[in-house]
Write an enzyme that holds these catalytic residues in place. Sequence first.
Site, PDB file in Angstrom:
ATOM      1  N   CYS A  29       0.668  -1.025  -0.167  1.00 14.63           N
ATOM      2  CA  CYS A  29      -0.144   0.030  -0.020  1.00 14.63           C
ATOM      3  C   CYS A  29       0.894   1.354   0.038  1.00 14.63           C
ATOM      4  O   CYS A  29       1.618   1.487   0.766  1.00 14.63           O
ATOM      5  CB  CYS A  29      -0.920  -0.003   1.190  1.00 14.63           C
ATOM      6  SG  CYS A  29      -1.741  -1.508   1.380  1.00 14.63           S
ATOM      7  N   TYR A  31       0.717   4.350   1.202  1.00 13.99           N
ATOM      8  CA  TYR A  31       0.775   4.906   2.191  1.00 13.99           C
ATOM      9  C   TYR A  31       1.515   4.421   3.492  1.00 13.99           C
ATOM     10  O   TYR A  31       1.767   4.877   4.668  1.00 13.99           O
ATOM     11  CB  TYR A  31      -0.611   5.733   2.764  1.00 13.99           C
ATOM     12  CG  TYR A  31      -1.570   4.585   2.711  1.00 13.99           C
ATOM     13  CD1 TYR A  31      -1.402   3.737   3.888  1.00 13.99           C
ATOM     14  CD2 TYR A  31      -2.795   4.923   2.064  1.00 13.99           C
ATOM     15  CE1 TYR A  31      -2.590   2.514   4.003  1.00 13.99           C
ATOM     16  CE2 TYR A  31      -3.744   3.889   2.288  1.00 13.99           C
ATOM     17  CZ  TYR A  31      -3.625   2.729   3.114  1.00 13.99           C
ATOM     18  OH  TYR A  31      -4.787   1.898   3.210  1.00 13.99           O
ATOM     19  N   ASP A 284       1.565   1.841  19.998  1.00 11.86           N
ATOM     20  CA  ASP A 284       1.988   1.761  18.437  1.00 11.86           C
ATOM     21  C   ASP A 284       2.750   3.036  18.068  1.00 11.86           C
ATOM     22  O   ASP A 284       3.607   3.205  17.394  1.00 11.86           O
ATOM     23  CB  ASP A 284       0.963   1.196  17.842  1.00 11.86           C
ATOM     24  CG  ASP A 284       1.235   0.617  16.372  1.00 11.86           C
ATOM     25  OD1 ASP A 284       2.489   0.286  16.320  1.00 11.86           O
ATOM     26  OD2 ASP A 284       0.570   0.321  15.495  1.00 11.86           O
TER      27      ASP A 284
END
Length: 380
Positions: A29, A31, A284
């Site tokens: 992907c 991005y 994260d």
Amino acid sequence: MGQGCLTTNNHGPVSVMWKTVSEACNLACDYCYYSRCGGQPDKIERIDTRILEKFIKEYMGMTTGFASFAWQGGEPLLAGLDFFKEVVSLQAKYAPKHTMISNALQTNATLLTDEWAKFFKQFQFLIGVSLDGPKHINDARRVTGHGLGSYDRVMTGIEHLRKHQVDFNILTVIHEHNVGKAKELMEFYEREGFTHVQFIPCMDFRSQETDKAGKYVITPEEYGKFLCEAFDVWYNNGSPNMSVRFFDNMASVYFNSEAELCIHRQTCPKTLVLEQNGDAYPCDFYISEDYKLGNVGIDPLSEILNSEIYSEFLEMKPALPEKCKGCQYLNLCHGGCPRNRVWDEEKQAVDRDYFCQSYLQIYDYAHQRMEQLVEKLKVR
Ligand code: SF4
Ligand code: SF4
């Protein structure tokens, strides 16, 4: 997935999010920070059995009736079914009696088969499927290493989940190509019968340093407008018939409960984000040397959870910037995410969450209808 994943509240001492195969992913992907492996990872490095067993044993020893695991990637299915069979067998081996074990897994769904779906049903995994909308939107960014769209394979994966009645939700990354298309996205979910959906604004992966505010590819105004348009569809004349996580969270507050989405709770939940090699971080969004809590393959879990760094991390969210303290929507927002604020060198938050404007937009826009919803459900 490489766009971060917002954590929920946890019921046990801590919930665990583990990057099963590090950054390895079969998609590329455009991005995604991890997509530099180009959708063709040379070698899959999955969590080592020794680390897995040491951690599950220690973690289960600390649980008080509830254990929560979220498996992430890269693409976690690349670890193979045998790996997850090992996971559930170790969980069963070490869980104290009557422990409720929750497993969630975030996937691009392109590798899902009948066999995977059967397994997920048997062990009651909750599956998050990454899908950015209908084919022409999804396939503009979520592509293979050869640039081919992933939509058809994702939908085949979803068919397997449906066939075996596996619980799943859709996670849509909001970026330049779909931020102006809230209505189209909502109509797509309805048409496809997707009843549980969440949005995550797309981070600009080229500029991520944990001592700076997170950067995003959409503006706060764009995201605010997106949420307002999506709200109109979700509200459905006072009879919402699908779950959109952001609006469900708002509704919880109107019904006098706390939001479950970490960014709109008073404090960050106690979560351990683990890299495939066992390195542990509190979130994260805070994967850096400064926030490393230890390694679950080497250090005792109790030491990791009681580390000074963890306490300092947990103090960040309630340290609100002045403007939040006087905000009329503080009970809905709780100052958003510390990662999106501007901090000075003394670790004081000097400005609000990057998405403050978006939140103010949707809170103003939805307020009256949220109150009507509460009234309507009260009289029933
Ligand atoms: S810093 Fe806190 S609020 Fe932000 S994503 Fe992490 S856990 Fe959630
Ligand atoms: S809406 Fe803005 S000012 Fe209000 S609490 Fe959230 S971030 Fe702070």
